[in-house]
Enzyme design. Structure first.
Site, short mmCIF file in Angstrom:
data_model
loop_
_atom_site.label_atom_id
_atom_site.label_comp_id
_atom_site.label_asym_id
_atom_site.label_seq_id
_atom_site.Cartn_x
_atom_site.Cartn_y
_atom_site.Cartn_z
CG ASP A 78 11.58 0.92 -9.48
OD1 ASP A 78 10.88 1.81 -10.15
OD2 ASP A 78 11.81 1.41 -8.54
CG HIS A 117 7.54 8.84 -15.93
ND1 HIS A 117 9.19 9.54 -15.20
CD2 HIS A 117 7.54 9.64 -16.65
CE1 HIS A 117 9.23 10.92 -16.06
NE2 HIS A 117 7.85 9.90 -16.72
C1 GDG Z 1 8.65 6.90 -10.95
C2 GDG Z 1 9.25 5.31 -11.05
C3 GDG Z 1 11.24 5.89 -11.71
C4 GDG Z 1 11.72 8.83 -1.06
N1 GDG Z 1 11.55 8.90 0.26
C5 GDG Z 1 11.67 9.87 0.20
C6 GDG Z 1 11.70 11.03 -0.52
N2 GDG Z 1 12.35 9.73 -1.89
C7 GDG Z 1 12.10 10.52 -3.45
C8 GDG Z 1 13.56 9.90 -3.61
C9 GDG Z 1 13.30 9.36 -5.01
C10 GDG Z 1 11.82 9.61 -5.08
O1 GDG Z 1 11.45 9.64 -4.15
C11 GDG Z 1 11.62 8.33 -6.10
O2 GDG Z 1 12.04 7.74 -7.35
P1 GDG Z 1 12.11 6.18 -7.85
O3 GDG Z 1 12.64 6.85 -9.29
O4 GDG Z 1 12.71 5.23 -6.98
O5 GDG Z 1 10.68 5.85 -8.00
P2 GDG Z 1 9.04 6.27 -7.85
O6 GDG Z 1 8.45 7.40 -7.36
O7 GDG Z 1 8.04 4.53 -8.01
O8 GDG Z 1 9.00 6.68 -9.33
C12 GDG Z 1 10.77 4.85 -11.19
C13 GDG Z 1 10.44 7.01 -11.45
O9 GDG Z 1 9.31 7.52 -11.56
C14 GDG Z 1 11.62 8.53 -12.60
O10 GDG Z 1 10.94 8.29 -13.64
O11 GDG Z 1 13.07 6.05 -11.67
O12 GDG Z 1 11.19 3.21 -11.89
O13 GDG Z 1 8.43 4.22 -10.51
O14 GDG Z 1 13.70 10.91 -5.68
O15 GDG Z 1 14.24 9.99 -3.20
N3 GDG Z 1 11.95 12.48 -0.55
C15 GDG Z 1 11.91 13.28 0.03
N4 GDG Z 1 12.06 12.42 1.71
C16 GDG Z 1 11.52 11.14 1.36
O16 GDG Z 1 11.67 10.27 2.94
N5 GDG Z 1 12.84 14.23 0.23
#
Ligand code: GDG
Length: 478
Positions: free
Chosen positions: A366, A158
């Site tokens: 990322d 990921h």
């Molecule tokens: C890894 C990789 C890749 C955030 N704040 C709240 C909340 N979130 C949710 C977001 C989003 C998720 O968390 C974060 O996803 P990301 O993709 O931005 O980042 P990582 O957690 O680092 O994920 C990344 C991912 O895996 C998938 O393959 O895209 O690059 O690092 O969904 O919305 N959700 C809620 N409240 C919050 O305050 N409910």
């Protein structure tokens, strides 16, 4: 013939519903399991002295079984906090300056991968599709093979795969990539990550890049392809018009008193470029007087990995930077930056995105970044906001036509792009949003799962037809 059973392995298991505050990985996977059922196996999230002899905890949710194991406190330190998050996470995000190596972390990481594989193997059938996720379980595939599993084995990373020049700084880099070659299919978020992996195989392991995304090292031939992860875009756009979203949208509009809102949403992590973005916002206020008093920045940054010192320091730095900028520019009726370290429900989050004229997605590196895609899905197509997107986010490959691309290391560039976004005419906003809607609504989480599983299913199984019985007869309670 019925579909083969899906077995997912990932560090954290669940939640299966889409309402939780889960990170990106869970959001994508829950969708596949809700649709086709199967087994989801991983860590329970608990550390317990008796973990080595403890039972697998299971929970049945419809056609999906969740099965988890505890870690011992030593495993929590060495495997999760140590090797996974102090060595591999910074390394794969190109942050050699933050990497910590410790031989004991390495040994514990391998031991946990082996222990988990040995507990999972008795539950596997040779015709399963086993899909292992992320950097916690690089060596799980090789251990499952050791434990006798011959069926199809896929792996998806990921996070980014850094160039070989960076990855070789890891003492066990060769061993880890060799272990990855035990999988039949290795998936990455982008072509850049895939090419870095192939370059490692070729330059470091004397391998050869073959046609059709395949790579050969010695007598192993593995397929390595890019499968960009997506979101449930339709579902998320429905969240954005739910009553809960509406309440949040309205509340933010009231507070902003007509000023445009800029939003950032990230787990509090140094890869996300949160401090850098605050500095870009400061530069905007510093160099463009007309912006002072005229724009609000809301940064939502739920705490993560708070046990690690680097993360605690980052929180201090983020709060100090916001405090300094606020002290410098605030007036009696305006505070430029608001920081929140508590999470929201997904519906509330969708409303917050919809209220925001600009979303700042400025990671220093990322894998993908799902926030960028969620922001696009949550917009009103008739009056959408603008996405500022780091050139170092995996999402760039799909969204660069519509987003304003930025270099997060350069505050002047951030300030310039922010000003452009805040003053962008509606017609251009609509045109750019439209260009991003297409990839977001077609490259969904469902599509991601389907294309990975289709590619994995196409790997010829290495097992005789009749071998669909469990691998071992013995119960796994040992
Ligand atoms: C890894 C990789 C890749 C955030 N704040 C709240 C909340 N979130 C949710 C977001 C989003 C998720 O968390 C974060 O996803 P990301 O993709 O931005 O980042 P990582 O957690 O680092 O994920 C990344 C991912 O895996 C998938 O393959 O895209 O690059 O690092 O969904 O919305 N959700 C809620 N409240 C919050 O305050 N409910």
């Amino acid at each position: 013939m019925s579909e083969p059973r899906l077995v997912v392995v990932s560090n954290r298991v669940g939640p299966l519903d889409d309402e939780g505050k889960a990170g990106g990985l869970a959001v994508g996977l829950a969708d596949a399991l809700r649709r086709r059922g199967g087994l989801w196996f991983g860590w329970s999230g608990d550390a317990d002295e008796g973990a080595l002899t403890g039972d697998i905890k299971t929970e049945q949710h419809g056609t999906t079984e969740l099965a988890t194991l505890d870690l011992t406190p030593e495993e929590l330190d060495g495997f999760y906090l140590g090797y996974s998050n102090r060595s591999l996470w910074p390394l794969l995000h190109y942050r050699l300056d933050l990497v910590q190596f410790d031989r004991s972390f390495d040994a514990t990481y391998r031991a946990v991968n082996k222990r988990f594989a040995e507990r999972l193997a008795p539950r596997l059938r040779q015709d399963d599709l086993v899909w292992v996720h992320d950097y916690h379980f690089f060596t799980m595939g090789a251990e499952l093979r050791q434990a006798g599993y011959l069926g199809r084995l896929g792996f998806f990373l990921h996070i980014p795969f850094c160039p070989p020049e960076v990855f070789t700084a890891l003492p066990a880099s060769h061993d880890l990539v060799r272990a990855l070659l035990a999988y039949d299919l290795v998936g990455f978020q982008t072509e850049t990550d895939r090419l870095n992996f192939v370059a490692f195989c070729v330059r470091e392991l004397g391998g050869e890049a073959l046609a059709d995304d395949r790579v050969r090292v010695g007598d192993r031939i593995v397929r390595a392809s890019a499968f960009p992860i997506g979101i449930d875009a339709e579902g998320f756009s429905r969240f954005a018009v739910s009553p809960e979203a509406g309440e949040h949208e309205e509340m933010l509009r009231d507070i902003a008193k007509g000023r445009p809102l800029v939003v950032g949403v990230d787990r509090l992590d140094y890869t996300k470029g949160i401090v850098e973005r605050l500095l870009g916002f400061e530069r905007l206020l510093e160099t463009r007087e007309e912006m002072r008093g005229g724009v609000n920045l809301l940064q939502i940054a739920p705490l993560s990995r708070a046990e690690l010192e680097t993360y605690a320091e980052l929180r201090t730095e983020m709060e100090a930077t916001a405090g300094r900028v606020n002290g410098r520019f605030a007036s009696l009726d305006w505070t430029p930056i608001q920081i929140m370290t508590t999470g929201f429900t997904r519906r509330a989050l969708a409303g917050i995105y919809r209220a925001a004229r600009v979303c700042l997605v400025t990671p220093l590196r990322d894998g993908m970044n799902l926030v960028a895609k969620e922001y696009v899905a949550a917009q009103d197509p008739g009056d959408p906001g603008v996405l500022l997107l780091s050139r170092f986010a995996g999402a760039r490959a799909e969204l660069e036509e519509g987003a304003l691309l930025v270099n997060p290391y350069n505050p002047d560039n951030l300030a310039e792009a922010l000003q452009r976004a805040l003053t962008m005419p509606k017609a251009e906003r609509i045109r750019r949003h439209d260009a991003m809607r297409r990839p977001v609504f077609s490259g969904t989480a469902t599509r991601w799962c389907e294309s990975f599983l289709e590619a994995l299913g196409a790997v010829p199984p290495d097992v005789p037809e009749e071998a669909s019985a469990p691998l071992f007869k013995a119960s796994d309670r040992h």
